[in-house]
Write an enzyme that holds these catalytic residues in place. Structure first.
Site, PDB file in Angstrom:
ATOM      1  N   PRO A  46       0.792  -1.228   0.000  1.00 21.59           N
ATOM      2  CG  PRO A  46      -0.168  -1.167   2.112  1.00 21.59           C
ATOM      3  CD  PRO A  46       0.486  -2.090   1.143  1.00 21.59           C
ATOM      4  CG  ASN A  47      -0.257   4.304   1.275  1.00 21.31           C
ATOM      5  OD1 ASN A  47      -1.227   4.858   0.751  1.00 21.31           O
ATOM      6  ND2 ASN A  47      -0.323   3.717   2.450  1.00 21.31           N
TER       7      ASN A  47
ATOM      8  CD  GLU B 293      10.654  -7.718   5.162  1.00 17.38           C
ATOM      9  OE1 GLU B 293      11.067  -8.808   5.637  1.00 17.38           O
ATOM     10  OE2 GLU B 293      10.046  -6.866   5.841  1.00 17.38           O
TER      11      GLU B 293
ATOM     12  NE  ARG C 242       9.799   6.050   8.722  1.00 18.51           N
ATOM     13  CZ  ARG C 242       8.882   5.830   7.770  1.00 18.51           C
ATOM     14  NH1 ARG C 242       9.124   4.938   6.821  1.00 18.51           N
ATOM     15  NH2 ARG C 242       7.750   6.511   7.774  1.00 18.51           N
TER      16      ARG C 242
ATOM     17  CG  ASN D 100       8.462  -2.008   0.341  1.00 21.91           C
ATOM     18  OD1 ASN D 100       7.915  -2.188   1.433  1.00 21.91           O
ATOM     19  ND2 ASN D 100       9.059  -0.870   0.019  1.00 21.91           N
TER      20      ASN D 100
ATOM     21  NE  ARG E 228       3.941   6.474   1.606  1.00 20.61           N
ATOM     22  CZ  ARG E 228       4.268   5.272   2.019  1.00 20.61           C
ATOM     23  NH1 ARG E 228       4.814   4.402   1.193  1.00 20.61           N
ATOM     24  NH2 ARG E 228       4.026   4.921   3.252  1.00 20.61           N
TER      25      ARG E 228
ATOM     26  CB  ALA F 174       1.481  -0.021   6.229  1.00 16.98           C
TER      27      ALA F 174
ATOM     28  CE1 TYR G 174       8.995   4.945   2.820  1.00 16.96           C
ATOM     29  CE2 TYR G 174       7.425   6.751   2.795  1.00 16.96           C
ATOM     30  CZ  TYR G 174       7.910   5.612   3.382  1.00 16.96           C
ATOM     31  OH  TYR G 174       7.339   5.119   4.525  1.00 16.96           O
TER      32      TYR G 174
ATOM     33  CG  HIS H  37      11.206  -2.484   4.801  1.00 15.86           C
ATOM     34  ND1 HIS H  37       9.844  -2.343   4.715  1.00 15.86           N
ATOM     35  CD2 HIS H  37      11.443  -3.732   5.264  1.00 15.86           C
ATOM     36  CE1 HIS H  37       9.277  -3.461   5.147  1.00 15.86           C
ATOM     37  NE2 HIS H  37      10.228  -4.323   5.475  1.00 15.86           N
TER      38      HIS H  37
HETATM   39  C1  DQA Z   1       8.270   0.963   3.897  1.00 16.17           C
HETATM   40  C2  DQA Z   1       8.315   1.204   5.408  1.00 16.17           C
HETATM   41  C3  DQA Z   1       6.942   0.967   6.042  1.00 16.17           C
HETATM   42  O1  DQA Z   1       6.995   1.186   7.444  1.00 16.17           O
HETATM   43  C4  DQA Z   1       5.928   1.936   5.449  1.00 16.17           C
HETATM   44  O2  DQA Z   1       4.646   1.657   5.960  1.00 16.17           O
HETATM   45  C5  DQA Z   1       5.929   1.928   3.975  1.00 16.17           C
HETATM   46  C6  DQA Z   1       7.188   1.792   3.244  1.00 16.17           C
HETATM   47  C7  DQA Z   1       9.607   1.317   3.217  1.00 16.17           C
HETATM   48  O3  DQA Z   1       9.778   0.938   2.068  1.00 16.17           O
HETATM   49  O4  DQA Z   1      10.461   1.986   3.836  1.00 16.17           O
HETATM   50  O5  DQA Z   1       4.887   2.156   3.351  1.00 16.17           O
HETATM   51  O6  DQA Z   1       8.035  -0.422   3.671  1.00 16.17           O
END
Ligand code: DQA
Length: 145
Positions: free
Chosen positions: A11-12, A99, A108, A75, A19, A78, A24, A101
């Protein structure tokens, strides 16, 4: 071609580039996926790049990967911090899982420090910016060689 690699984003991440760019970066997901497709092709793999804001859709794609993919880069965004369903789907996948991030989740908020998905991931790349995806692909290809 020696098979397919799935690139799954949660998501997102469709909003990458817009964003919170201070966290990011400026690259869009389309740019990242296009670069990764070239990198995958050079290594002899086809890339299937998918993004969803919905947990069940991600689970469905991981289940598809059981028949269709040699490895997964994910990835979970959340959902990393909440989703036992995504973890369980990955446990049902036999190939390597990396995985990613983009941000340093350990630097964080405390609720981002734990990822359920990491229990299944063969490797986890954290805090390398969007370069982390290319690093993940390198690691996945090495494992598939
Ligand atoms: C994320 C880190 C997560 O905590 C966050 O909710 C994201 C992006 C990252 O790529 O740093 O949406 O996975």
């Amino acid at each position: 071609m020696t098979g397919k690699i799935y690139l799954l984003n949660g998501p997102n991440l469709n909003l990458l580039g817009q964003r919170q760019p201070e966290l990011y970066g400026a690259d869009t997901l389309e740019e990242i996926a296009a670069r990764l497709a070239v990198q995958a092709q050079a290594a002899g793999f086809a890339l299937r790049a998918l993004q969803s804001n919905h947990e069940g859709q991600l689970v469905d794609w991981i289940q598809e990967a059981r028949q269709d993919a040699r490895g997964i880069i994910i990835n979970p965004a959340a959902y990393s911090h909440t989703s036992i369903a995504i973890l369980d789907a990955l446990y049902a996948f036999d190939g390597p899982v990396i995985e990613v991030h983009i941000s340093d989740i350990h630097a964080r908020e405390a609720f981002r420090h734990h990822s359920y998905v990491s229990a299944r991931a063969d490797e986890v790349i954290i805090g390398q910016g969007t370069r982390g995806y290319a690093m993940a692909l390198e690691k996945l290809v090495a494992r598939l060689a």
